[in-house]
Design a protein around this motif. Structure first.
Motif, mmCIF file in Angstrom:
data_model
loop_
_atom_site.group_PDB
_atom_site.id
_atom_site.type_symbol
_atom_site.label_atom_id
_atom_site.label_comp_id
_atom_site.label_asym_id
_atom_site.label_seq_id
_atom_site.Cartn_x
_atom_site.Cartn_y
_atom_site.Cartn_z
ATOM 1 N N UNK A 108 -7.716 -1.162 10.671
ATOM 2 C CA UNK A 108 -8.193 0.190 10.390
ATOM 3 C C UNK A 108 -7.181 0.970 9.550
ATOM 4 N N UNK A 110 -5.090 -0.246 7.577
ATOM 5 C CA UNK A 110 -5.099 -0.807 6.228
ATOM 6 C C UNK A 110 -6.237 -0.210 5.398
ATOM 7 N N UNK A 111 -7.411 -0.096 6.052
ATOM 8 C CA UNK A 111 -8.548 0.502 5.350
ATOM 9 C C UNK A 111 -8.211 1.933 4.939
ATOM 10 N N UNK A 112 -7.526 2.679 5.818
ATOM 11 C CA UNK A 112 -7.121 4.045 5.474
ATOM 12 C C UNK A 112 -6.201 4.030 4.254
ATOM 13 N N UNK A 114 -6.038 1.838 1.912
ATOM 14 C CA UNK A 114 -6.829 1.497 0.723
ATOM 15 C C UNK A 114 -7.566 2.719 0.201
ATOM 16 N N UNK A 115 -8.165 3.476 1.147
ATOM 17 C CA UNK A 115 -8.906 4.666 0.730
ATOM 18 C C UNK A 115 -7.948 5.676 0.097
ATOM 19 N N UNK A 118 -6.702 4.254 -3.474
ATOM 20 C CA UNK A 118 -7.787 4.262 -4.460
ATOM 21 C C UNK A 118 -8.263 5.686 -4.719
ATOM 22 N N UNK A 119 -8.302 6.503 -3.652
ATOM 23 C CA UNK A 119 -8.699 7.894 -3.818
ATOM 24 C C UNK A 119 -7.736 8.631 -4.736
ATOM 25 N N UNK A 122 -8.400 7.720 -8.293
ATOM 26 C CA UNK A 122 -9.575 8.402 -8.829
ATOM 27 C C UNK A 122 -9.238 9.859 -9.142
ATOM 28 N N UNK B 310 -12.996 2.113 -2.433
ATOM 29 C CA UNK B 310 -13.062 3.240 -1.501
ATOM 30 C C UNK B 310 -14.266 3.075 -0.583
ATOM 31 N N UNK B 313 -13.550 0.229 1.785
ATOM 32 C CA UNK B 313 -12.565 0.640 2.779
ATOM 33 C C UNK B 313 -13.219 1.500 3.849
ATOM 34 N N UNK B 317 -13.653 0.664 7.793
ATOM 35 C CA UNK B 317 -13.144 1.588 8.806
ATOM 36 C C UNK B 317 -14.237 1.928 9.817
ATOM 37 N N UNK B 320 -14.811 -1.080 12.084
ATOM 38 C CA UNK B 320 -13.785 -1.269 13.113
ATOM 39 C C UNK B 320 -13.935 -0.219 14.220
#
Lengths: 305, 363
Positions: A108, A110-112, A114-115, A118-119, A122, B310, B313, B317, B320
């Motif tokens: 989780x 890691x996903x944060x 990434x966001x 990438x955010x 942008x 994004x 991701x 999230x 999970x």
């Protein structure tokens, strides 16, 4: 006569200073990269893979504040505070739901990360205009050195001392150590462990943001700024183990020497490979890292008892 | 509840349950669709889906290691890259008829051997859980930075120049004198994927596979039952390394090219995301999710490439946090419950022994 001795000794002293400078530079880099990650890991067992991105946010906030007229040191502190706040929000919204599911919390965060990266790409594009490295340089022998890099070494040491005082000399530190040792009993004795976790996560994030701000003047600030620090942060935490006060400085001291030597002799890439190889060997011998080694030494059987 | 059932009866029940389930049905439908797909699609789409099939193996390797054995590895793309590079180096240096086929084996074994070596140091050192994630991620990062600086002419193995960030051109797979491409290559990838899938389904249903599930749930308990937990972890790490390397070999030979970015940080994110979204505890779900998400990522890439990661991701999230079993697997399980009311349902009705008092965990 004296002049001749001086001219003989001078290059040796220059070499010694050079080695010292490289070493403290590596040491500071490892400590500052890892310290936020290590605080969170030591307290909660959670590996925050958004760590690099929090450092990136710290760098962006520092540069943004500095370029709008805030003095640089103040801008770095602002970055630390702001990233700490972001960390607290992250803990409440995401990490808190994943206690007891360590691997899920890794995925989780890691996903944060990434966001976030990438955010940022942008929002601001591939890079922003940075700030110049402050304080200028000085010469020893024929080599020129940066004052700022020396200052980073001192800051790294100061942060370690501050953390020591925080964990060993304050009420917060007492509660934090109780929570690490046994959360159930700490709760039974009236420690709000959920709040402790939030505060710790915020503290670790703030340290990441501050470290990002500290290194912002030395590198180009890009959305993937954080990845420059990832390898160093990970290996320091792995080699250091769970105890941030003992493990991280020892790990940085060992890895810093290897890194400085390899980087000086064969270059940066080989130094990274060397760090990884060292780490893999260390975990084979000391699975709990330097902290485990120190614990074993402290709990060694003594003849008297 | 397993205490009341002996092993033979249990596995017979599992076999009955397994024969007709939404998971099997989904995979059969998927393969059937893939078999007829090249007959109705144009050359470009066939090549494109052949690429999907190659990448699917990467997700399968992660589902095996993460979903079945409970080891979160960020190193699968590193093994992927090692497979691709080693295949390329071998195929560039030898140009006799079957060299590329031997190259596949070389690449696959190289990935497996690196994985087993790293696994030996980690698991026999007693390193587990998040530390495995950290160590494998460090491996990925280091390999990428290392390969990126191999631009100079001194970085060559025989005929093969590594070329740093520019990447290395890789020969395509040849059988005898004919280069596989288009439909042939598509079916070649499909056969390999189905083969790996069937082997894994057989392995995960075997005693060894149940051992993996046991060590995922509780390593200490499994060890006290007499399983050699560390050896099993190295075994499964080796197997997953081989599968990831096979994926890399197919990717490199498909595009005729491999570069360090394909094993870098962004690349390492993608299989984790696919598997988290699909459902890590099922290889079928990983296959289907990867195919769908790759398609989605390509349609996003043509309109807004930065947003793809994004969106993914955020999806990962959400998965999970709220759908920990993954979207595809949850769907399949719901189908199982409502359509195939099999053994799974009976298990809930079966009288349960009172749970023994949990021993307090001493840390």
């Amino acid at each position: 006569m004296l002049a001749r001795i001086a001219s003989e000794v001078r290059p040796v002293l220059d070499g010694v200073f050079n080695a010292f400078y490289q070493y403290q530079d590596s040491f500071a880099f490892l400590v500052l990269s890892a310290i936020g990650l290590a605080v969170i890991f030591g307290m909660m067992g959670v590996i925050n893979l958004a760590h690099g991105e929090l450092m990136m946010l710290g760098a962006y906030i520092t540069v943004g504040a500095a370029r709008s007229g805030v003095p640089l040191p103040l801008a770095m502190l602002v970055a630390g505070a702001a990233v700490g706040l972001i960390g607290a929000i992250m803990e409440v919204l995401i990490v808190r739901r994943l206690y007891g599911r360590l691997l899920d919390s890794v995925a989780a965060t890691w996903a944060v990360g990434l966001i976030l990266s990438q955010g940022m790409l942008i929002l601001t594009g591939p890079s922003i205009q940075g700030v110049a490295s402050p304080l200028g340089s000085f010469r020893v022998g024929n080599t020129s050195y940066s004052w700022y890099r020396l200052l980073l070494g001192a800051v790294a040491l100061a942060l370690l001392v501050a953390l020591y005082l925080l964990f060993m000399r304050t009420r917060f530190g007492l509660r934090a150590r109780a929570t690490i040792q046994n959360p159930e009993i700490a709760r039974a004795l009236g420690v709000d462990t959920a709040r402790m976790y939030t505060v710790t996560f915020a503290l670790g994030s703030a340290l990441a943001g501050l470290a990002g701000g500290l290194y912002a003047p030395t590198a180009t600030v890009v959305p993937f700024f954080g990845t420059n620090f990832m390898v160093e942060a990970f290996v320091t935490v792995i080699v250091g183990g769970a105890n941030v006060l003992v493990g991280s400085p020892l790990a940085a001291a060992l890895l810093g020497a290897i890194n400085a030597f390899l980087a000086q002799t064969w270059g940066l890439y080989i130094a990274r490979v060397g760090l990884l190889v060292t780490t893999i060997i260390v975990i084979r011998v000391l699975p709990r890292g330097m902290s485990g080694l120190v614990d074993r030494w402290r709990l060694r059987p003594t003849g008297a008892r | 509840m397993a205490a009341a059932t002996d092993w033979g009866e249990m596995s017979a029940m599992n076999r009955r349950r397994r024969a007709l389930s939404s998971e099997n049905l989904a995979f059969v439908l998927f393969v059937a669709f893939m078999v007829i797909y090249p007959l109705m699609a144009d050359e470009f789409s066939v090549g494109n889906v052949a690429y999907f099939l190659a990448m699917t193996l990467l997700a399968v390797s992660l589902a095996l290691i993460w979903g079945y054995a409970g080891i979160l590895s960020f190193g699968q793309t590193a093994f992927f890259g090692i497979g691709g590079y080693l295949y390329g180096i071998f195929a560039l240096n030898y140009d006799w008829g079957g060299a590329t086929l031997v190259g596949i084996v070389v690449g696959v074994l190289a990935g497996g051997v690196v994985a087993a070596t790293l696994g030996y140091f980690m698991f026999y050192g007693g390193v587990n859980d998040v530390f495995v994630g950290l160590t494998t991620l460090a491996l990925t990062l280091v390999l990428q930075t290392f390969m990126a600086q191999t631009a100079g002419p001194e970085w060559a193995v025989g005929e093969a120049r590594l070329n740093g960030y520019n990447g290395m051109s890789v020969p395509q797979i040849m059988v005898g004198d004919t280069v596989l491409f288009g439909r042939q290559l598509f079916y070649f990838h499909l056969v390999l994927l189905v083969g790996v899938y069937l082997i894994l389904r057989w392995l995960t249903g075997s005693r060894w596979g149940y051992g993996l599930l046991a060590l995922r749930e509780n390593r200490e308990r499994t060890e006290t039952f007499g399983y050699n937990v560390r050896f099993m972890q190295v075994q499964v790490f080796f197997l997953a390394g081989c599968i990831a390397a096979l994926s890399g070999v197919l990717y490199a030979s498909w595009g005729g090219y491999i570069d360090p970015a394909s094993m870098g940080l962004t690349a390492a994110v993608t299989p984790v995301i696919y598997v988290a979204i699909g459902g890590r505890r099922s290889i079928t779900a990983a296959v289907i999710a990867t195919m769908i998400l790759l398609k989605l990522s390509q349609s996003l890439a043509s309109s807004a490439p930065e947003y793809a990661l994004v969106v993914f991701g955020a999806l990962a999230l959400l998965a999970v946090l709220f759908v920990p079993e993954g979207f595809i697997l949850s769907l399949l399980q719901a189908l199982d419950r409502w359509v195939f009311r099999g053994g799974r349902r009976r298990r809930h009705v079966a009288p349960q022994e009172p749970a023994p008092a949990q021993p307090r965990r001493v840390s």
